[in-house]
Scaffold this active site. Structure first.
Site, short mmCIF file in Angstrom:
data_model
loop_
_atom_site.label_atom_id
_atom_site.label_comp_id
_atom_site.label_asym_id
_atom_site.label_seq_id
_atom_site.Cartn_x
_atom_site.Cartn_y
_atom_site.Cartn_z
N GLY A 166 -2.58 -5.16 4.71
CA GLY A 166 -1.13 -4.97 4.66
C GLY A 166 -0.64 -4.67 3.25
N ASP A 200 6.20 2.63 1.97
CA ASP A 200 4.91 2.51 1.29
C ASP A 200 4.60 3.75 0.45
OD1 ASP A 200 4.93 0.31 2.88
OD2 ASP A 200 3.41 1.04 4.29
N SER A 213 -3.14 0.32 1.57
CA SER A 213 -4.23 1.15 1.04
C SER A 213 -4.10 2.57 1.61
CB SER A 213 -5.57 0.54 1.40
OG SER A 213 -5.67 0.37 2.80
N SER A 214 -3.54 2.70 2.80
CA SER A 214 -3.44 4.05 3.39
C SER A 214 -2.42 4.91 2.66
CB SER A 214 -3.15 3.98 4.88
OG SER A 214 -2.02 3.20 5.12
N ASP A 262 12.92 -0.27 6.83
CA ASP A 262 12.90 1.13 6.33
C ASP A 262 13.18 2.15 7.43
OD1 ASP A 262 10.32 0.78 7.41
OD2 ASP A 262 9.27 1.67 5.69
#
Ligand code: GLA
Length: 385
Positions: free
Chosen positions: A126, A174, A129-130, A38
């Site tokens: 991984g 993400d 969650s953030s 990314d």
């Protein structure tokens, strides 16, 4: 089990003596393929999962944000107009601080808020969650302030919070999948143009996410180092990103680049190709191609990008020994532990799980957690009723 969205509503009412005005949710993710591509302007193929973070929010009359993180059993009070500073005593709150400060920098005028947070995305595994927390907070804060935000802008702000405030130089995958995930589909994201399209997953295939429970250490440092190495190679070729380099150019320049740099770049270049092929193989239900691509991706992360660890490799081997070429398995996420993703025929899910539970602990001294995930939709904000 009580859903996080119900839990935050109930706890919010008890803590703040009022019903939340809104509840925002955002999911964790698992990346099917396209790792560390990314931030090289490449391609990724993540799926939003049925584990998520919920944020209940209600308006305050003053200029404070009072936030309660149920997972951490911890509360912080911030002054919206103050310059946000990193808080090493309440690490979770830095996602809130980062998000508030980036929203402010982008001109959003936030109102005071009481906030209750709870999520069931495994933390530190991984599964992002953030990003789930960032996107749920952004959607809740902007909705409450009467300044609703679109998914792409939310993703950019979440990434900026992480890059500038939390200190991880992550890409946008993400946050974008947390904002835009789609049920039964993966998302093929072009991280240069930020265009994305849904990729239908085959029907009778399960997404098995297996947490290795390897304790991840120095993860951000290693992650940022990989990014730096990729950027150095791009600079060597005087291009914007590794997206613009092909394998022939890389081999021709091998003598001038160090061995590490060549291998790092080779991973990124070949991973981009695999990701595009995977986006064709999945809707076609071509599981032997899926198997091959995921196997090659794992090997590339192991040998070239050097982000796997022995316990993760063991886990991948156990799963592979059961599924053969009927399904695919690889490490997913930033690396150095975390989870393995297996795409397998539903009929094999029980056997794979049994085999992992039977063999992984004695080979590694660690206990696995197996999650049967489904591809779910992205962030959502609802008025509480
Ligand atoms: C982490 C980062 C993402 C991405 C992956 C690796 O999850 O947050 O931006 O770089 O690692 O693919």
């Amino acid at each position: 089990m009580t859903e996080p969205r119900e839990l935050v509503a109930a706890v919010h009412a008890r803590l703040f003596r009022r019903q939340p005005d809104f509840i925002a949710t955002a999911p964790g993710r698992v990346n099917l393929i396209g790792e560390h591509t990314d931030y090289n302007d490449g391609f990724v193929l993540p799926v939003a999962i049925n584990y998520y973070t919920a944020v209940a929010i209600s308006r305050r009359k003053d200029r404070q944000i009072c936030a309660n993180a149920m997972n951490e059993n911890s509360q912080v009070i911030l002054d919206i107009d103050a310059i946000m500073e990193f808080d090493s005593a309440h690490l979770w709150s830095n996602y809130l601080r980062g998000v508030v400060s980036e929203l402010f920098a982008c001109g959003y005028r936030l109102t005071g808020a009481d906030i209750t947070i709870f999520g069931n995305v495994p933390i530190g595994a991984g599964l992002s969650s953030s990003a789930a927390l960032e996107i749920a907070l952004i959607r809740a804060l902007t909705q409450l302030s009467g300044e609703p935000i679109d998914g792409l802008t939310a993703a950019r702000i979440g990434q900026a919070a992480e890059n500038n405030f939390v200190g991880c130089k992550c890409g946008i995958m993400d946050q974008l999948i947390a904002a835009h995930g789609e049920a039964n589909n993966a998302l093929l994201i072009d991280c240069r143009s930020l265009e994305f399209r849904s990729v239908l997953l085959p029907k009778d295939v399960d997404l098995l996410v297996i947490n290795s429970n390897v304790k991840r250490q120095l993860v951000d440092g290693e992650y940022n180092l990989r990014r730096q190495q990729c950027e150095e190679v791009a600079r060597h070729f005087s291009v914007q990103a590794l997206r613009d380099v092909n394998l022939d150019q890389l081999s021709a320049a091998a003598a001038d680049l160090g061995d590490d740099d060549v291998r790092r770049a080779r991973h990124v270049i070949t991973e981009n190709q695999r990701t595009l092929l995977m986006a064709q193989a999945l809707p076609a239900g071509d599981m032997s191609q899926v198997s091959e691509l995921m196997c090659a991706s794992h090997e590339s992360m192991r040998r070239d990008f050097e982000i796997t660890v022995p316990a993760i490799d063991t886990l991948v081997e156990i799963v592979r020994s059961v599924i053969g070429d009927c399904g695919g398995v690889r490490m997913t996420g930033g690396g150095f532990g975390g989870c393995v993703i297996a795409l397998i025929p539903r009929s094999q899910a029980t056997e794979v799980t049994a085999e992992v539970v039977a063999r992984y602990p004695s080979l590694t001294g660690l206990q696995p957690n197996v999650f049967r995930c489904s591809a779910s939709s992205g962030a959502f904000v609802a008025q509480d009723d």
